[in-house]
Design an enzyme around this catalytic site. Structure first.
Site, PDB file in Angstrom:
ATOM      1  N   GLY A  18       0.838  -1.209   0.000  1.00  0.00           N
ATOM      2  CA  GLY A  18       0.000   0.000   0.000  1.00  0.00           C
ATOM      3  C   GLY A  18       0.862   1.244   0.000  1.00  0.00           C
ATOM      4  CB  ALA A  24       2.106   4.537   2.508  1.00  0.00           C
ATOM      5  CG  HIS A 244      -6.345   4.891  19.428  1.00  0.00           C
ATOM      6  ND1 HIS A 244      -5.318   4.104  18.963  1.00  0.00           N
ATOM      7  CD2 HIS A 244      -6.780   5.595  18.347  1.00  0.00           C
ATOM      8  CE1 HIS A 244      -5.146   4.333  17.664  1.00  0.00           C
ATOM      9  NE2 HIS A 244      -6.024   5.216  17.275  1.00  0.00           N
TER      10      HIS A 244
HETATM   11  C1  BG6 Z   1      -6.567   7.272  14.354  1.00  0.00           C
HETATM   12  C2  BG6 Z   1      -8.060   7.314  14.125  1.00  0.00           C
HETATM   13  O1  BG6 Z   1      -6.160   5.969  14.672  1.00  0.00           O
HETATM   14  O2  BG6 Z   1      -6.221   8.156  15.408  1.00  0.00           O
HETATM   15  C3  BG6 Z   1      -8.510   8.738  13.845  1.00  0.00           C
HETATM   16  O3  BG6 Z   1      -8.402   6.468  13.039  1.00  0.00           O
HETATM   17  C4  BG6 Z   1      -8.032   9.674  14.918  1.00  0.00           C
HETATM   18  O4  BG6 Z   1      -9.920   8.798  13.700  1.00  0.00           O
HETATM   19  C5  BG6 Z   1      -6.538   9.509  15.137  1.00  0.00           C
HETATM   20  O5  BG6 Z   1      -8.332  11.007  14.518  1.00  0.00           O
HETATM   21  C6  BG6 Z   1      -6.087  10.379  16.313  1.00  0.00           C
HETATM   22  O6  BG6 Z   1      -4.753  10.232  16.514  1.00  0.00           O
HETATM   23  P1  BG6 Z   1      -3.661  11.398  16.476  1.00  0.00           P
HETATM   24  O7  BG6 Z   1      -2.650  10.933  17.401  1.00  0.00           O
HETATM   25  O8  BG6 Z   1      -3.197  11.408  15.078  1.00  0.00           O
HETATM   26  O9  BG6 Z   1      -4.353  12.661  16.874  1.00  0.00           O
END
Ligand code: BG6
Length: 473
Positions: A18, A24, A244
């Site tokens: 990808g 990427a 998360h």
């Molecule tokens: C990603 C989610 O894993 O994490 C997103 O898919 C989210 O929806 C993002 O906005 C937030 O992470 P960061 O650390 O880039 O603010």
């Protein structure tokens, strides 16, 4: 940190599936370039972009350069001239029946940098592609002694997770597998265990005796217009909660690891996931912001959650009776990533300490910060109390250089450190904890953009209320 190129990492062939896709371009290629800037790549490496189309190596080099120019760091900052000649492209796709050009390009790379070079497969692909690519890697003999990196989400349901897990384990041993949850790679998240276990000030209060409530709050102000297709099929619960927020909750809740060795930290974090009590649907509030259905790519009748708040119980001796409040959503009033431990009011002579007067709070955003809310004497003639805040900006710690999560995690893959990755057993536990909400999905409430989500979520937080939104934060 070593000088550029001067380290003893194993020569590596990094295959990026990808390679011309969005993830990427935004995350993986910039992170790889930053590793080169920090001198954290092996002396000998090749990065092979794999894709369905046909491209020459030169065209791929241009693509990488364009990605860096758009998303940073700029290739002009160097060391682009040493970086670019190590990029290769293998077109023609990669399936069980047809490996395209990949086997030839890997063989050539090995001939250049050493037959014993390790292969790292990085699946920067939509989750639905994981199964097919994993099988193809096995079928073409590229799994042996290799490492493989999966993006999140690893499975889109408990059944989907089990099926994918079965395929992955039919090709790889668990030790070869690195499942990314980039919140674990954030400097602030890592400080949850670093600060806690290195300071009695924190460790001694880290339990139900002193903590009344934990809040893990990740409001986001952006919408999802640029990836509506993915998002509408996923929603906040799968995109953020079961991934998360659960992982950060485990970081907070874990028992002390036996040591700070990678496998001990991993074991401690993963083991507390089995103590997560399955969520009651009544303890979960879902929301969707007004206007979401008007986004291109979102069906008019979409019921996808763009907001989720949950009250999680952790059935360990340390946390019995302490609610873990988890919240995230799109198009909310602010962008923050905060973990807060609200302490009980002290027993003693001061009887007007407010419910949220003593809070230990970490920001996971950027390089991270630690903020401690205390009550102090209001300067002046009377013995009156006033709220105050002590803050430590983690980027200001001398001698350090904060690494963005993807940089830190890809480095861990190269050195074989799995402490900040999820495991098969741990993910099985997260799906177990979410299952009742999937079986009996709560109603999705509407909320206004730029608000703090549906008011129904307020009841979850009890007398403390949600800390964010109450103050100027
Ligand atoms: C990603 C989610 O894993 O994490 C997103 O898919 C989210 O929806 C993002 O906005 C937030 O992470 P960061 O650390 O880039 O603010």
């Amino acid at each position: 940190m070593p000088e550029n190129g001067a380290n003893d990492l194993t020569p590596t062939v990094f295959v990026l599936y990808g390679a011309t896709g969005d993830l990427a371009r935004r995350m993986v290629l910039p992170a790889f370039f930053q590793l080169a800037q920090h001198g954290l790549l092996p002396d000998e490496w090749r990065l092979i972009g794999s894709g369905r189309g046909e491209r020459s190596d030169e065209e791929f080099v241009d693509h990488v350069r364009d990605s860096l120019t758009e998303f940073g760091p700029s290739p002009d900052e160097g060391p682009w001239d040493e970086f670019a000649p190590r990029l290769r492209f293998a077109g023609g796709g990669f399936t069980v029946d047809d490996p395209g050009q990949l086997l030839d390009v890997v063989a050539k790379a090995r001939a250049e940098i050493g037959e014993d070079a390790q292969v790292v497969h990085y699946l920067s692909l939509p989750p639905k592609a994981f199964t097919g690519y994993t099988k193809a890697i096995g079928a073409h003999g590229l799994a042996e002694a290799a490492r493989i990196v999966y993006e999140k989400p690893f499975g889109d349901s408990p059944e989907g997770f089990r099926e994918l897990d079965g395929v992955v384990h039919s090709v790889f041993d668990e030790e070869q597998v690195f499942r990314i949850d980039h919140f674990l790679g954030k400097e602030g998240t890592q400080d949850l265990h670093a600060l806690r276990f290195a300071n009695g000030l924190f460790e001694h209060v880290w339990s139900r005796e002193h903590v009344a409530q934990v809040q893990i709050d990740v409001p986001e102000d952006l919408d999802v217009a640029d990836r509506a297709d993915f998002y509408d099929a996923t929603g906040a619960t799968l995109d953020m909660l079961v991934t998360h927020l659960f992982q950060v909750a485990a970081e907070v809740a874990m028992e002390p690891p036996v040591s700070f060795a990678a496998h001990d930290i991993l074991a401690a974090r993963e083991s507390v996931l089995s103590k997560f009590r399955p969520l009651e649907p009544d303890d979960v509030v879902l929301g969707q912001f007004d206007g979401y259905r008007d986004l291109d790519g979102v069906p008019d009748d979409s019921d996808t959650d763009t907001f989720v708040a949950a009250r999680l119980c952790i059935d360990s001796g340390r946390w019995r009776g302490v609610p873990f409040l988890l919240r995230t959503g799109k198009r909310l009033a602010a962008k923050q990533q905060r973990v807060s431990l609200i302490l009980h009011r002290p027993k003693g002579p001061v009887d007007d300490v407010p419910a949220n007067g003593n809070v230990i709070s970490l920001s996971l955003a950027g390089a991270g910060s630690v903020d401690i809310d205390v009550m102090a004497k209001k300067p002046g003639p009377d013995l009156a109390m006033a709220p105050a805040r002590v803050s430590l900006d983690l980027s200001a710690i001398p001698g350090g250089e904060p690494l963005p999560p993807y940089v830190s995690l890809i480095h861990d893959v190269l050195v074989g450190d799995r402490s900040l990755f999820t495991t098969s057993e741990g993910l099985a536990q997260t799906w177990r904890a979410l299952q009742p909400v999937l079986d009996d999905r709560p109603e999705v409430h509407r909320y206004a953009p730029d608000s703090w989500g549906p008011v129904e979520a307020n009841r979850l937080a009890g007398e403390h209320g949600w800390l964010l939104g109450q103050t100027e934060d």
